[in-house]
Design an enzyme around this catalytic site. Structure first.
Site, mmCIF file in Angstrom:
data_model
loop_
_atom_site.group_PDB
_atom_site.id
_atom_site.type_symbol
_atom_site.label_atom_id
_atom_site.label_comp_id
_atom_site.label_asym_id
_atom_site.label_seq_id
_atom_site.Cartn_x
_atom_site.Cartn_y
_atom_site.Cartn_z
ATOM 1 N N ARG A 46 0.846 -1.209 0.000
ATOM 2 C CA ARG A 46 0.000 0.000 0.000
ATOM 3 C C ARG A 46 0.872 1.246 0.000
ATOM 4 O O ARG A 46 0.600 2.231 -0.671
ATOM 5 C CB ARG A 46 -0.944 -0.003 1.221
ATOM 6 C CG ARG A 46 -1.605 1.357 1.445
ATOM 7 C CD ARG A 46 -2.854 1.338 2.346
ATOM 8 N NE ARG A 46 -2.815 0.416 3.446
ATOM 9 C CZ ARG A 46 -2.104 0.583 4.566
ATOM 10 N NH1 ARG A 46 -1.364 1.672 4.730
ATOM 11 N NH2 ARG A 46 -2.127 -0.322 5.510
ATOM 12 N N TYR A 98 -18.275 16.337 -14.635
ATOM 13 C CA TYR A 98 -18.567 14.910 -14.576
ATOM 14 C C TYR A 98 -19.553 14.644 -13.430
ATOM 15 O O TYR A 98 -19.342 15.114 -12.308
ATOM 16 C CB TYR A 98 -17.266 14.129 -14.366
ATOM 17 C CG TYR A 98 -17.480 12.639 -14.286
ATOM 18 C CD1 TYR A 98 -17.860 11.918 -15.403
ATOM 19 C CD2 TYR A 98 -17.325 11.960 -13.088
ATOM 20 C CE1 TYR A 98 -18.074 10.551 -15.331
ATOM 21 C CE2 TYR A 98 -17.533 10.589 -13.005
ATOM 22 C CZ TYR A 98 -17.909 9.893 -14.134
ATOM 23 O OH TYR A 98 -18.127 8.549 -14.053
ATOM 24 N N ASP A 170 -9.314 18.595 -14.091
ATOM 25 C CA ASP A 170 -9.644 17.236 -14.528
ATOM 26 C C ASP A 170 -9.346 17.186 -16.027
ATOM 27 O O ASP A 170 -10.053 17.780 -16.840
ATOM 28 C CB ASP A 170 -11.122 16.925 -14.240
ATOM 29 C CG ASP A 170 -11.497 15.482 -14.614
ATOM 30 O OD1 ASP A 170 -10.840 14.912 -15.511
ATOM 31 O OD2 ASP A 170 -12.451 14.942 -14.024
ATOM 32 N N LYS A 195 -10.125 5.976 -18.954
ATOM 33 C CA LYS A 195 -10.498 6.468 -20.275
ATOM 34 C C LYS A 195 -9.279 6.399 -21.208
ATOM 35 O O LYS A 195 -8.795 5.319 -21.467
ATOM 36 C CB LYS A 195 -11.088 7.881 -20.129
ATOM 37 C CG LYS A 195 -12.058 8.030 -18.936
ATOM 38 C CD LYS A 195 -13.340 7.229 -19.074
ATOM 39 C CE LYS A 195 -14.162 7.165 -17.801
ATOM 40 N NZ LYS A 195 -14.518 8.447 -17.189
HETATM 41 C C1 LIG Z 1 -14.940 8.832 -15.880
HETATM 42 C C2 LIG Z 1 -14.589 10.169 -15.367
HETATM 43 C C3 LIG Z 1 -14.276 10.362 -14.012
HETATM 44 C C4 LIG Z 1 -14.355 9.239 -12.990
HETATM 45 O O1 LIG Z 1 -13.410 8.238 -13.245
HETATM 46 P P1 LIG Z 1 -13.620 6.668 -12.876
HETATM 47 O O2 LIG Z 1 -12.356 6.071 -13.359
HETATM 48 O O3 LIG Z 1 -14.833 6.207 -13.614
HETATM 49 O O4 LIG Z 1 -13.799 6.597 -11.407
HETATM 50 C C5 LIG Z 1 -13.908 11.642 -13.618
HETATM 51 N N1 LIG Z 1 -13.860 12.664 -14.489
HETATM 52 C C6 LIG Z 1 -14.160 12.515 -15.796
HETATM 53 C C7 LIG Z 1 -14.097 13.683 -16.719
HETATM 54 C C8 LIG Z 1 -14.538 11.265 -16.271
HETATM 55 O O5 LIG Z 1 -14.848 11.120 -17.564
#
Ligand SMILES: *Cc1c(COP(=O)(O)O)cnc(C)c1O
Length: 388
Positions: A46, A98, A170, A195
């Protein structure tokens, strides 16, 4: 070294024992101590895992940051950075956000006494007007999700800093290949690595990269204390994805540009959102802060009744949540990613019942066009015959 080279070389030359070109997956949870008071640098997984460490150093290098951190999901990464805030603090966020981030701030952080305001951060005056004495951070998505609004990272970083607040970006839609917010003044960059970074719709992960050592120490303490770390197998999958990030992003964009132009002239499409389009209001700001327009397109059909048949008739594009993988995916934000955002706010943001979001994959773009075209034709005919 160029970013393409750093991507391709992710995890190479890291194992002096074997010379393995692909970073080994270290499943061991614990590591033998050479002697009392001595350590190999690794004690418990961890706290530090060799495979995760290679990934964390790679993502930090791609963003030009002091240090990177890998988490079990994008939301776990956002949850970790949210632990920088305390009761009484205020965070100013993009309103076109998001849905999961909105849910975290409204349903988990607000009850703990952390206040949040959502404004259109693509209008810097709105940011300036809503900074409060207790604002600790500004949190933006650019391009935003799903209407692809652009926020000027440099200007907002400057505003936040003059106010003693951090700028958090983000960067999920852009990745470090197209946009490096830390170089533009941001303090923390967060990505859902599920993603584009992973890129194959097969690993759930999140990353944070910070500009300063001070923030690195704080976040490392949080990461180790909370423990929502990325497992070694998934860290390896992500490293493997990063090796082709630059090639994939170029192709995502090539396909998206062509598709956006095609959608724009289509008689059955009423509106197209793509930052690369000549009439996109944020195009110039985006072009100054990013190296590409990315692979995400949103568009509207004239009638909400078309949505169900259109989604049902897609043959190449898959109707599914998520984005950023090799396979093209179509999402219906009002019912999926943004379902947790109240209807009145959704309408104001343009997340209407006629809005569809397309994550353009790496297929031949002509096949994507053919698919969308036939699904649109079936949708309009179905609705018309129903009306008749
Ligand atoms: C998918 C997404 C998240 C969250 O990510 P996870 O891996 O699904 O927890 C946060 N911000 C954006 C812009 C996203 O597309």
């Amino acid at each position: 070294m160029h970013i393409d080279t750093r991507c391709s070389q992710a995890g190479n030359r890291r194992d002096p024992l074997t010379g393995a070109v692909s970073t080994p997956i270290h499943h061991a949870t614990t590591y033998a101590h050479p002697a009392l008071g001595a350590s190999t640098g690794f004690d418990y997984t961890r706290t530090l895992n060799p495979t995760r460490l290679v990934l964390e150093e790679t993502i930090a290098s791609l963003h030009g940051g002091a240090r990177g951190f890998a988490f079990a999901s994008g939301m776990a990464a956002i949850d970790a950075l949210a632990r920088l805030f305390q009761p009484g603090d205020h965070v100013l966020l993009s309103d076109d956000l998001y849905g999961g981030t909105y849910r975290l701030f409204e349903q988990l952080l607000r009850p703990l006494g952390i206040d949040a305001t959502y404004v259109n951060t693509s209008d810097v005056r709105m940011v300036a007007e809503h900074l409060q004495a207790n604002t600790r951070a500004v949190f933006v998505e650019t391009p935003s999700n799903p209407t692809l609004k652009i926020t000027d990272i440099r200007t907002v970083a400057d505003l936040a800093h003059r106010h003693g607040a951090w700028l958090i970006v983000d960067n999920t839609f852009m990745t470090p290949y197209f946009q490096r917010p830390l170089e533009l003044g941001a303090d923390i960059v967060v990505e859902s690595a599920t993603k584009y970074l992973g890129g194959h719709n097969d690993v759930l992960a999140g990353t944070l990269v910070v500009r300063s050592e001070d923030l690195a120490e704080k976040l490392y303490f949080i990461q180790n204390s909370v423990g929502s770390v990325l497992g070694p197998q998934d860290a390896w999958l992500l490293l493997r994805g990063l090796k082709t990030l630059h090639v994939r992003m170029d192709r995502h964009e090539f396909n998206a540009r062509k598709l956006a132009d095609w959608l724009n002239q289509h008689p059955l499409v009423s509106r197209v959102y793509y930052p690369g389009q000549a009439d996109h209001p944020g195009r110039e700001v985006h072009a100054l802060q990013a190296g590409g327009f990315g692979g995400m397109i949103s568009f509207e059909v004239p009638d909400a009744a078309w949505v169900a048949p259109l989604l049902a008739n897609l043959q190449v594009i898959t109707f599914a949540e998520s984005l950023g993988g090799v396979e093209s995916l179509m999402t219906y934000p009002a019912r999926q990613t943004h379902a947790d955002i109240p209807e009145s706010i959704r309408q104001r943001l343009g997340v209407t019942d006629t809005l569809l979001r397309l994550s353009v994959g790496l297929e031949n773009v002509d096949d994507l066009i053919t698919d969308l075209n036939q699904a649109l034709q079936v949708a309009v005919q179905g609705v018309m015959s129903h009306e008749a």
